[in-house]
Design an enzyme around this catalytic site. Structure first.
Site, PDB file in Angstrom:
ATOM      1  N   CYS A 130       0.816  -1.226   0.000  1.00 29.52           N
ATOM      2  CA  CYS A 130       0.000   0.000   0.000  1.00 29.52           C
ATOM      3  C   CYS A 130       0.851   1.279   0.000  1.00 29.52           C
ATOM      4  CB  CYS A 130      -0.951  -0.018   1.190  1.00 29.52           C
ATOM      5  SG  CYS A 130      -0.176  -0.520   2.734  1.00 29.52           S
ATOM      6  N   HIS A 243      -2.548   6.545   4.295  1.00 25.55           N
ATOM      7  CA  HIS A 243      -1.110   6.663   4.549  1.00 25.55           C
ATOM      8  C   HIS A 243      -0.590   7.968   3.944  1.00 25.55           C
ATOM      9  CE1 HIS A 243      -1.216   2.667   5.948  1.00 25.55           C
ATOM     10  NE2 HIS A 243      -0.525   2.026   5.031  1.00 25.55           N
TER      11      HIS A 243
HETATM   12  N1  NAP Z   1      -5.266  -3.042   5.534  1.00 25.04           N
HETATM   13  C1  NAP Z   1      -4.591  -2.491   4.538  1.00 25.04           C
HETATM   14  O1  NAP Z   1      -4.530  -1.260   4.399  1.00 25.04           O
HETATM   15  C2  NAP Z   1      -3.893  -3.365   3.544  1.00 25.04           C
HETATM   16  C3  NAP Z   1      -3.358  -2.762   2.412  1.00 25.04           C
HETATM   17  C4  NAP Z   1      -2.695  -3.544   1.458  1.00 25.04           C
HETATM   18  C5  NAP Z   1      -2.581  -4.901   1.674  1.00 25.04           C
HETATM   19  N2  NAP Z   1      -3.097  -5.465   2.792  1.00 25.04           N
HETATM   20  C6  NAP Z   1      -2.944  -6.913   2.970  1.00 25.04           C
HETATM   21  O2  NAP Z   1      -4.201  -7.530   2.829  1.00 25.04           O
HETATM   22  C7  NAP Z   1      -4.305  -8.663   3.697  1.00 25.04           C
HETATM   23  C8  NAP Z   1      -5.515  -8.495   4.605  1.00 25.04           C
HETATM   24  O3  NAP Z   1      -5.377  -7.301   5.340  1.00 25.04           O
HETATM   25  P1  NAP Z   1      -6.565  -6.712   6.228  1.00 25.04           P
HETATM   26  O4  NAP Z   1      -6.063  -5.404   6.698  1.00 25.04           O
HETATM   27  O5  NAP Z   1      -7.859  -6.792   5.517  1.00 25.04           O
HETATM   28  O6  NAP Z   1      -6.564  -7.745   7.467  1.00 25.04           O
HETATM   29  P2  NAP Z   1      -7.741  -8.101   8.476  1.00 25.04           P
HETATM   30  O7  NAP Z   1      -8.649  -6.953   8.661  1.00 25.04           O
HETATM   31  O8  NAP Z   1      -7.075  -8.685   9.660  1.00 25.04           O
HETATM   32  O9  NAP Z   1      -8.569  -9.256   7.707  1.00 25.04           O
HETATM   33  C9  NAP Z   1      -8.014 -10.532   7.477  1.00 25.04           C
HETATM   34  C10 NAP Z   1      -8.982 -11.363   6.678  1.00 25.04           C
HETATM   35  O10 NAP Z   1      -8.383 -12.643   6.429  1.00 25.04           O
HETATM   36  C11 NAP Z   1      -9.249 -13.664   6.922  1.00 25.04           C
HETATM   37  N3  NAP Z   1      -8.491 -14.804   7.435  1.00 25.04           N
HETATM   38  C12 NAP Z   1      -7.625 -14.813   8.469  1.00 25.04           C
HETATM   39  N4  NAP Z   1      -7.166 -16.074   8.685  1.00 25.04           N
HETATM   40  C13 NAP Z   1      -7.771 -16.855   7.764  1.00 25.04           C
HETATM   41  C14 NAP Z   1      -7.747 -18.255   7.481  1.00 25.04           C
HETATM   42  N5  NAP Z   1      -6.998 -19.099   8.192  1.00 25.04           N
HETATM   43  N6  NAP Z   1      -8.503 -18.725   6.472  1.00 25.04           N
HETATM   44  C15 NAP Z   1      -9.288 -17.878   5.747  1.00 25.04           C
HETATM   45  N7  NAP Z   1      -9.370 -16.538   5.971  1.00 25.04           N
HETATM   46  C16 NAP Z   1      -8.620 -16.051   6.968  1.00 25.04           C
HETATM   47  C17 NAP Z   1     -10.031 -13.002   8.034  1.00 25.04           C
HETATM   48  O11 NAP Z   1     -11.187 -13.758   8.280  1.00 25.04           O
HETATM   49  P3  NAP Z   1     -11.841 -13.815   9.762  1.00 25.04           P
HETATM   50  O12 NAP Z   1     -12.650 -12.541   9.880  1.00 25.04           O
HETATM   51  O13 NAP Z   1     -12.699 -15.034   9.685  1.00 25.04           O
HETATM   52  O14 NAP Z   1     -10.734 -13.890  10.744  1.00 25.04           O
HETATM   53  C18 NAP Z   1     -10.299 -11.647   7.390  1.00 25.04           C
HETATM   54  O15 NAP Z   1     -11.339 -11.762   6.448  1.00 25.04           O
HETATM   55  C19 NAP Z   1      -2.954  -8.714   4.459  1.00 25.04           C
HETATM   56  O16 NAP Z   1      -2.081  -9.592   3.801  1.00 25.04           O
HETATM   57  C20 NAP Z   1      -2.447  -7.295   4.354  1.00 25.04           C
HETATM   58  O17 NAP Z   1      -1.030  -7.224   4.416  1.00 25.04           O
HETATM   59  C21 NAP Z   1      -3.761  -4.725   3.733  1.00 25.04           C
END
Ligand code: NAP
Length: 339
Positions: A130, A243
């Protein structure tokens, strides 16, 4: 053309944004599967006025899926993307799982759209980090004009970059602080409320964090600029969303702030907000929920000879353009080619 879509990680911060933007942009969806961990199986989520039931992500979740958006963490992508590819889906992955593999395209549609079609037999396209997206959108048009030699990037990254639980932690710490209660630290490495933390992602042997090195690795790959020199310091700040980055750019050729403003006014995905007299510069609260990266504070870098340096300040909604929006724009590129 409409496609069968799956979102792995649909209940997370990025997943929620996928749902909002797929609907807003009228992504041509034939069917939609919402996948998450077993914890969320059975949860109901709304999309386009219809209720969908979240399913547990499994190896056989991708039957018939054509576009699979992954945002459930790197280890999940590594395990399940091959299953999605085997089922015939093209995977657009938001995690860092595949970004540094030479044969996996890493795409910002405004910069290297043609790379998106090079997904090959593995059928995976990686979405960049990001902060890299926020920093490169204004940097690339200037690089094309003046030839970028070296970049110094300092980031001020919102807590939502660490996911939905981290956002809840900042909110709770702020409430507890206001109520005079002791604060609980679980997700971020230190208290984030009323603080800044100079560590995002894991420390590496050379003293950088992985987040800091992503800017160099990904910048070279996306801009096809293999000799780029870059350094970064990435800092978490108690901002909920969007950011900010400070950029010091050194070029081969002389450049002026006026010329840079003109180039950036015509650059896709960027909006110039730069007028000190009227307090106009981009800030996170005003860039949130906006598509473009705001850029301002454009000035000559007085530490570089011959007017070959510029300083900029750029701000972008990292859950949108830094994640879900960029991934959806990659999907839209594929759709335009009938893929
Ligand atoms: N947040 C940002 O600004 C951003 C920007 C760019 C990239 N990313 C990347 O995108 C990804 C997700 O980020 P996020 O911020 O959305 O995280 P998050 O809010 O913690 O969400 C994580 C998601 O993954 C699911 N998950 C976790 N463990 C799992 C499993 N064992 N099997 C299937 N699903 C599972 C969770 O489901 P449950 O609800 O069931 O736990 C939830 O839907 C990360 O790799 C992060 O680095 C994030």
């Amino acid at each position: 053309m409409s496609v069968n879509v799956a979102i792995a990680g649909a209940t997370g911060a990025v997943g929620e944004e996928f749902l909002r933007l797929l609907e807003l942009r009228s992504y041509p969806i034939k069917s939609l599967r919402l996948l998450a961990s077993a914890r969320s199986a059975g949860r109901k989520l709304m999309f386009a006025g219809r209720e969908y039931t979240v399913e547990e992500l499994k190896a056989d979740s991708f039957k018939g899926v054509e576009h699979a958006f992954f945002s459930a963490g790197g280890s999940i992508s590594k395990e399940f993307a091959p299953h999605a590819a085997k089922a015939g889906a093209i995977i657009i992955d938001n995690t860092s799982a595949f970004r540094y593999e030479p044969e996996i395209p890493l795409v910002i549609p405004e910069i290297n759209p043609k790379d998106a079609f090079e997904y090959g037999a593995r059928r995976i396209i990686a979405n960049p980090n990001c902060t890299t997206i926020v920093a490169l959108l204004p940097t690339y048009p200037l690089h094309k004009q003046f030839g970028l030699k070296r970049a110094v990037m300092s980031s001020y990254q919102a807590i939502s970059g660490a996911g939905a639980q981290a956002m809840a932690e900042l909110e709770q710490q702020t409430r507890d602080w206001a109520a005079g209660k002791p604060l609980t630290v679980k997700i971020a490495p230190k208290q984030i409320a009323f603080n800044v933390i100079p560590r995002i992602d894991a420390f590496q042997e050379n003293g950088y964090t992985k987040e800091e090195l992503k800017f160099l690795w990904e910048g070279r790959k996306i801009m096809h600029h293999t000799t780029l020199r870059a350094t970064a310091t990435c800092v978490r700040v108690p901002v909920m969303r969007s950011h900010s980055v400070s950029l010091n750019l050194e070029f081969e050729k002389a450049c002026t702030p006026e010329a840079a403003r003109e180039i950036l006014r015509n650059a896709p995905g960027v909006i110039v907000q730069d007028d000190p007299k009227t307090e106009l510069y981009p800030i996170p609260l005003e860039r949130s929920l906006k598509d473009e990266i705001g850029v301002g504070r454009i000035r000559q870098d007085i530490s570089i000879d011959d007017n070959r340096g510029l300083c900029l300040w750029a701000v972008g909604d990292q859950i949108m353009k830094g994640a879900a929006l960029n991934a959806i724009q990659i999907g839209e590129l594929l759709l335009k080619q009938g893929r």
